[in-house]
Design an enzyme around this catalytic site. Structure first.
Site: not given
Ligand code: PNS
Length: 158
Positions: A17, A41, A90, A128
């Site tokens: 990040h 969440k 990615r 993460s």
């Protein structure tokens, strides 16, 4: 003046990040990091903690600000009058998810195009969710997160 929004959960902020933040802050006049309030969440760090940590981590970058948002990103982009949405890629798994996200956002609001940045190769394995799992089971995550996040993680009971 071109303004970009970099949205995400940032739970926690990774070195990947931070690399994307530095690179996109160079590309736009203003960069607004938008931390999602994850409804439903159970985040590791509260939204207030994530905003605070990102603010500390970006204090050397004068054109970067940090806010939280909930609801639709397309509405936030309108409210902030942003011109672009930054997302990192990615791998091809990211690509499928990110393409759908970008197209949904475009359908909802054409004012901000999504700009994809290829993740630097040295960070492309970092996520993460992976960090949280490794950390929970006692593995080393020191190379994956900024030093500040590493220290803050020590105070979390996970
Ligand atoms: O870091 P993340 O969790 O991959 O970021 C995902 C994020 C925050 C960009 C995405 O979940 C989002 O924009 N959520 C807000 C709701 C929304 O606008 N969804 C897109 C329509 S499908």
């Amino acid at each position: 003046m071109k303004k970009a929004v970099f949205p995400g959960s940032f739970d926690p902020v990774t070195r990947g990040h931070m690399d994307l933040i530095a690179r996109s802050a160079n590309m736009f006049d203003e960069l607004l990091i938008a931390v999602l309030v994850n409804i439903g969440k159970m985040p590791l760090f509260s939204v207030e903690e994530r905003v605070e940590m990102l603010t500390v981590l970006t204090k050397q970058l004068p054109n970067v600000t940090v806010k939280s948002f909930d609801g639709l990103l397309a509405d936030f982009v309108e409210q902030e009058q942003a011109d672009a949405i930054i997302r990192g890629l990615r791998n091809t798994t990211d690509f499928e998810y990110e393409m759908a996200l970008a197209q949904n956002n475009y359908k909802l609001n054409t004012r901000a195009d999504t700009v994809f940045l290829a993740t630097a190769p040295e960070y492309s394995y970092i996520s993460s969710s992976g960090i949280k799992e490794i950390y929970r089971f006692g593995g080393s995550i020191e190379e994956m997160v900024p030093e500040l996040i590493f220290h803050r993680l020590q105070s979390k009971n996970v």
